[in-house]
Design a protein around this motif. Structure first.
Motif, short mmCIF file in Angstrom:
data_model
loop_
_atom_site.label_atom_id
_atom_site.label_comp_id
_atom_site.label_asym_id
_atom_site.label_seq_id
_atom_site.Cartn_x
_atom_site.Cartn_y
_atom_site.Cartn_z
N ALA A 196 1.05 -1.26 0.49
CA ALA A 196 0.25 0.31 -0.10
C ALA A 196 0.91 1.37 0.05
N ASN A 197 2.41 1.41 -0.04
CA ASN A 197 2.89 2.37 0.28
C ASN A 197 4.10 3.19 -0.03
N PHE A 198 4.17 1.30 -0.44
CA PHE A 198 5.73 1.42 -1.78
C PHE A 198 5.40 0.70 -3.22
N PRO A 199 6.63 1.06 -3.90
CA PRO A 199 5.77 0.64 -5.47
C PRO A 199 7.19 -1.14 -5.29
N VAL A 200 5.87 -1.92 -5.09
CA VAL A 200 6.59 -3.15 -5.01
C VAL A 200 5.62 -3.80 -6.13
N SER A 201 5.68 -4.53 -7.09
CA SER A 201 4.94 -5.66 -7.58
C SER A 201 4.34 -6.41 -6.81
N SER A 202 3.76 -7.64 -7.10
CA SER A 202 3.15 -8.55 -6.94
C SER A 202 4.10 -9.85 -6.73
N LEU A 203 5.69 -9.57 -7.02
CA LEU A 203 5.72 -10.90 -6.83
C LEU A 203 6.78 -10.57 -5.53
N ARG A 204 7.34 -11.37 -5.22
CA ARG A 204 7.45 -11.20 -3.65
C ARG A 204 8.28 -13.15 -3.71
N SER A 205 9.68 -12.21 -2.58
CA SER A 205 10.66 -13.76 -2.21
C SER A 205 10.98 -12.99 -1.15
N VAL A 206 11.31 -14.91 -0.32
CA VAL A 206 11.53 -14.77 1.60
C VAL A 206 12.56 -15.25 1.62
N LYS A 210 4.21 -23.10 3.77
CA LYS A 210 2.56 -23.19 3.62
C LYS A 210 2.05 -21.71 3.09
N ASN A 211 3.17 -21.32 2.09
CA ASN A 211 2.17 -20.13 1.08
C ASN A 211 3.13 -20.38 0.08
N PRO A 212 2.95 -21.82 -0.42
CA PRO A 212 3.83 -21.71 -1.96
C PRO A 212 3.19 -20.13 -2.85
N ASP A 213 1.68 -20.37 -2.77
CA ASP A 213 1.18 -19.07 -3.77
C ASP A 213 1.47 -18.02 -3.46
N ARG A 214 2.07 -17.26 -2.69
CA ARG A 214 2.40 -16.09 -2.59
C ARG A 214 4.58 -15.80 -2.04
N TYR A 215 4.84 -16.48 -2.27
CA TYR A 215 6.09 -16.67 -2.64
C TYR A 215 6.61 -16.96 -4.15
N THR A 216 7.38 -16.39 -5.07
CA THR A 216 7.98 -16.45 -6.09
C THR A 216 9.70 -17.15 -6.14
N SER A 217 9.75 -17.25 -4.84
CA SER A 217 10.78 -17.70 -4.45
C SER A 217 11.47 -17.78 -3.58
N VAL A 218 12.07 -18.83 -2.54
CA VAL A 218 12.29 -19.04 -0.85
C VAL A 218 13.57 -19.15 -0.88
N SER A 219 14.72 -18.81 -0.01
CA SER A 219 16.16 -19.57 0.01
C SER A 219 16.51 -19.32 1.22
N ALA A 220 17.79 -19.62 2.20
CA ALA A 220 17.49 -19.75 3.38
C ALA A 220 19.06 -20.23 3.98
N PHE A 221 19.71 -19.39 4.75
CA PHE A 221 20.97 -19.55 5.11
C PHE A 221 21.41 -19.83 6.56
N ALA A 222 22.15 -21.33 6.32
CA ALA A 222 22.40 -21.68 8.07
C ALA A 222 20.92 -21.76 8.45
#
Length: 223
Positions: A165-175, A191-203
């Motif tokens: 609502a406040n910043f110029p972001v598109s519908s593509l999200r990554s976490v 838990k929300n595969p439809d919400r995120y285009t990609s996921v990555s985790a460090f250690a």
């Protein structure tokens, strides 16, 4: 294009801040406070405070980095979840990610790791691996913690809604995240595969039931 994208020259940081505020409706402007703003690489890093309903209605601070390209179009957004003891500032101060964000034209959003402030419960004596600074990106169910410690709802629902609502972001999200934040990134994405285009985790803490940090946190937050 070998990364050589052509854009109009960047505006001065002060002008950018004024445009940032003027472009928002008054009701949204009233709900956020820009606590700090700094020009970094080819963009602007801001620390933003707003009232987080899912965290018990307390003020919560997150950092957001906007490359200059976001002045001309909406960009994908990467949510970074930090680890134990961290705040919204750790990644922004230590990761050196701003040039990469500019080169790849993505906005970075870095929330805090827990609710904090007056009235937020914690263990006594204070420990580093639980409570303030260690929200574990879950929704607490025990009586002591269930009002404020709902970092799952905050990261998955409330914060993205506020950002969109406040910043110029598109519908593509990554976490993405590190340690406790890696655990959070994996759990919210799975838990929300439809919400995120990609996921990555460090250690990441991948199996919290079998490590001391996880068994302590899950038993106290969830019972």
């Amino acid at each position: 294009d070998f990364g050589l994208r052509q854009h109009p020259p960047p505006l001065p940081a002060s002008t950018s801040i004024n445009l940032f505020l003027r472009a928002r409706p008054r009701d949204l402007m009233a709900s956020l406070v820009v606590r700090a703003s700094n020009r970094v690489a080819q963009g602007v890093l801001r620390r933003v405070q707003h009232t987080a309903g899912s965290l018990g209605g307390i003020p919560s601070t997150f950092a957001v980095y906007e490359p200059d390209a976001s002045k001309y179009k909406k960009l994908p957004v990467v949510y970074w979840l930090s680890g134990l003891t961290c705040t919204d500032e750790n990644f922004s101060q230590k990761a050196g990610a701003f040039q990469a964000a500019c080169d790849n034209e993505v906005i970075l959003v870095m929330p805090d790791t827990s609710p904090r402030g007056e009235g937020v419960p914690d263990e006594e004596p204070k420990v580093y691996d639980f409570g303030v600074g260690a929200g574990f990106y879950l929704n607490a169910t025990t009586e002591k913690y269930k009002k404020h410690y709902n970092m799952y709802d905050y990261v998955v629902k409330e914060l993205p809604e506020f950002v969109e609502a406040n910043f110029p972001v598109s519908s593509l999200r990554s976490v993405s995240g590190h340690s406790m934040g890696g655990h959070g990134a994996l759990t919210v994405a799975l838990k929300n595969p439809d919400r995120y285009t990609s996921v990555s985790a460090f250690a990441p803490i991948c199996n919290p039931m079998n490590v001391p940090w996880g068994t302590k946190a899950l038993s106290l937050y969830l019972g």
